[in-house]
Design an enzyme around this catalytic site. Sequence first.
Site, PDB file in Angstrom:
ATOM      1  N   ASN A 182      45.840   8.682  60.246  1.00 40.23           N
ATOM      2  CA  ASN A 182      46.994   7.454  60.009  1.00 40.23           C
ATOM      3  C   ASN A 182      46.185   6.712  60.888  1.00 40.23           C
ATOM      4  O   ASN A 182      46.376   6.189  62.373  1.00 40.23           O
ATOM      5  CB  ASN A 182      48.124   7.914  60.404  1.00 40.23           C
ATOM      6  CG  ASN A 182      49.039   6.737  60.142  1.00 40.23           C
ATOM      7  OD1 ASN A 182      48.958   5.229  59.506  1.00 40.23           O
ATOM      8  ND2 ASN A 182      50.548   6.420  60.691  1.00 40.23           N
ATOM      9  N   TRP A 183      45.562   6.243  60.615  1.00 40.25           N
ATOM     10  CA  TRP A 183      44.589   4.632  60.620  1.00 40.25           C
ATOM     11  C   TRP A 183      45.590   3.060  61.636  1.00 40.25           C
ATOM     12  O   TRP A 183      45.243   2.617  61.861  1.00 40.25           O
ATOM     13  CB  TRP A 183      43.037   3.647  60.726  1.00 40.25           C
ATOM     14  CG  TRP A 183      42.404   5.162  60.267  1.00 40.25           C
ATOM     15  CD1 TRP A 183      42.266   6.138  60.128  1.00 40.25           C
ATOM     16  CD2 TRP A 183      40.890   5.274  59.288  1.00 40.25           C
ATOM     17  NE1 TRP A 183      40.538   7.131  60.727  1.00 40.25           N
ATOM     18  CE2 TRP A 183      40.146   5.837  60.074  1.00 40.25           C
ATOM     19  CE3 TRP A 183      40.310   3.919  58.609  1.00 40.25           C
ATOM     20  CZ2 TRP A 183      38.713   6.112  59.561  1.00 40.25           C
ATOM     21  CZ3 TRP A 183      39.067   3.805  58.411  1.00 40.25           C
ATOM     22  CH2 TRP A 183      38.464   5.221  58.093  1.00 40.25           C
ATOM     23  N   LYS A 184      46.854   3.176  60.211  1.00 38.68           N
ATOM     24  CA  LYS A 184      47.361   2.260  61.359  1.00 38.68           C
ATOM     25  C   LYS A 184      46.854   1.123  61.546  1.00 38.68           C
ATOM     26  O   LYS A 184      45.899   0.500  59.740  1.00 38.68           O
ATOM     27  CB  LYS A 184      48.120   2.079  62.531  1.00 38.68           C
ATOM     28  CG  LYS A 184      48.955   3.762  62.835  1.00 38.68           C
ATOM     29  CD  LYS A 184      49.893   4.075  63.811  1.00 38.68           C
ATOM     30  CE  LYS A 184      50.437   5.851  64.177  1.00 38.68           C
ATOM     31  NZ  LYS A 184      51.108   5.713  64.262  1.00 38.68           N
ATOM     32  N   HIS A 218      56.858   5.990  57.253  1.00 38.23           N
ATOM     33  CA  HIS A 218      56.929   5.789  58.142  1.00 38.23           C
ATOM     34  C   HIS A 218      57.954   5.607  59.710  1.00 38.23           C
ATOM     35  O   HIS A 218      58.214   4.629  59.687  1.00 38.23           O
ATOM     36  CB  HIS A 218      55.599   5.857  58.938  1.00 38.23           C
ATOM     37  CG  HIS A 218      54.722   5.821  60.882  1.00 38.23           C
ATOM     38  ND1 HIS A 218      55.157   5.462  61.242  1.00 38.23           N
ATOM     39  CD2 HIS A 218      53.767   6.805  60.168  1.00 38.23           C
ATOM     40  CE1 HIS A 218      54.678   5.717  62.248  1.00 38.23           C
ATOM     41  NE2 HIS A 218      53.929   6.729  61.709  1.00 38.23           N
ATOM     42  N   GLU A 252      57.300   4.010  61.895  1.00 40.04           N
ATOM     43  CA  GLU A 252      57.019   2.401  62.181  1.00 40.04           C
ATOM     44  C   GLU A 252      57.765   1.992  61.047  1.00 40.04           C
ATOM     45  O   GLU A 252      57.730   0.646  61.014  1.00 40.04           O
ATOM     46  CB  GLU A 252      55.772   2.042  62.184  1.00 40.04           C
ATOM     47  CG  GLU A 252      55.126   2.832  63.714  1.00 40.04           C
ATOM     48  CD  GLU A 252      53.546   2.917  63.939  1.00 40.04           C
ATOM     49  OE1 GLU A 252      53.073   2.951  63.430  1.00 40.04           O
ATOM     50  OE2 GLU A 252      53.631   3.995  64.846  1.00 40.04           O
ATOM     51  N   GLU A 290      57.587  13.647  62.056  1.00 50.77           N
ATOM     52  CA  GLU A 290      57.104  13.273  63.883  1.00 50.77           C
ATOM     53  C   GLU A 290      58.543  12.572  64.555  1.00 50.77           C
ATOM     54  O   GLU A 290      58.795  11.277  64.296  1.00 50.77           O
ATOM     55  CB  GLU A 290      56.262  11.924  63.016  1.00 50.77           C
ATOM     56  CG  GLU A 290      55.251  12.200  62.242  1.00 50.77           C
ATOM     57  CD  GLU A 290      54.206  10.475  62.254  1.00 50.77           C
ATOM     58  OE1 GLU A 290      52.966  11.232  62.721  1.00 50.77           O
ATOM     59  OE2 GLU A 290      54.740   9.932  61.808  1.00 50.77           O
ATOM     60  N   GLY A 349      52.381   8.301  69.812  1.00 57.48           N
ATOM     61  CA  GLY A 349      51.462   7.268  70.668  1.00 57.48           C
ATOM     62  C   GLY A 349      52.219   7.018  71.423  1.00 57.48           C
ATOM     63  O   GLY A 349      51.243   6.060  72.933  1.00 57.48           O
ATOM     64  N   SER A 394      51.361  12.475  69.290  1.00 58.97           N
ATOM     65  CA  SER A 394      50.189  12.505  70.034  1.00 58.97           C
ATOM     66  C   SER A 394      48.782  13.503  69.891  1.00 58.97           C
ATOM     67  O   SER A 394      49.117  14.536  70.475  1.00 58.97           O
ATOM     68  CB  SER A 394      50.786  12.566  71.452  1.00 58.97           C
ATOM     69  OG  SER A 394      51.673  10.919  71.555  1.00 58.97           O
ATOM     70  N   GLY A 445      47.724   9.829  64.586  1.00 56.63           N
ATOM     71  CA  GLY A 445      47.102   8.207  64.844  1.00 56.63           C
ATOM     72  C   GLY A 445      46.447   7.936  65.783  1.00 56.63           C
ATOM     73  O   GLY A 445      44.836   8.281  65.179  1.00 56.63           O
ATOM     74  N   GLY A 446      46.456   7.724  66.588  1.00 55.33           N
ATOM     75  CA  GLY A 446      45.306   7.271  67.860  1.00 55.33           C
ATOM     76  C   GLY A 446      44.165   8.534  67.761  1.00 55.33           C
ATOM     77  O   GLY A 446      43.176   7.811  67.683  1.00 55.33           O
TER      78      GLY A 446
END
Length: 255
Positions: A9-11, A95, A97, A167, A173, A212, A233-234
Amino acid sequence: MRRPILTANWKMHKTVAEAEGFVDAFLPRIATVRDVEIVLAVPFTVLDRVGQRLKGSAVQLAAQNVHPEAGGAFTAEIAVGMLADLGCRYAIVGHSERRSLFGEADEFIARKAAALLGGGLLPIVCVGESLGEREAERTFEVVRRQLEASLARVPKERAAEIVIAYEPVWAIGTGRTATPESAQEVHAFIRERLVERFGGAGAQIRLQYGGSVKPENVYALMKQPEIDGALVGGASLDPESFARLVSFEAQGESQ
Ligand code: PGA
């Protein structure tokens, strides 16, 4: 057997050149990976070019959001048909966010999931409790409510095809991963609810953990019986790191 599925998930990251550079570095690194479904959920602006670059590989293309309507006066929104046109297989919906920063509610998420299924794509439906909810011991209640409402429009005969991502918001994150055991506990709870709702198809739904996930912790998470994948993500932004993640079996051997 549920096939493992790992989703990047590159956001809101990467220009076209950066995205293409990622794919060029990533594909050779995963050439020998078998029996794992690999998905890249990238910004709308790079879907087309990343899709072109992925042609001929087994890596699937995904969007990070979608609008439930087929078209119309919805400025800046993207319809399922537009994603299908670019070769998307999946789209993330709900998601945390989107839920917390953009006010998306379960009912809207349910409509998106149904629209994706109707349009030939598959939803990756996210659920998860906030830190406050966990501390108040409301994790199971919150996850149950999100699941019931977000999946309200998924027909039983299509249920086996969807993906659920658990999640915990406090792990996203933050570098604070849920322990494999506590993630497994919630996944087992989700599995029970899915079997209750969809019968045998509920046992086939793949459950990703997200929050994470890194090359260093992916193996222990993936070894849990009800964890079938990861939403990353990250650690998915770097091709070397994401290649190590999808080679999670090799990570286990090296630990
Ligand atoms: P993270 O993000 O891996 O950076 O914690 C996961 C997600 O939000 O999907």
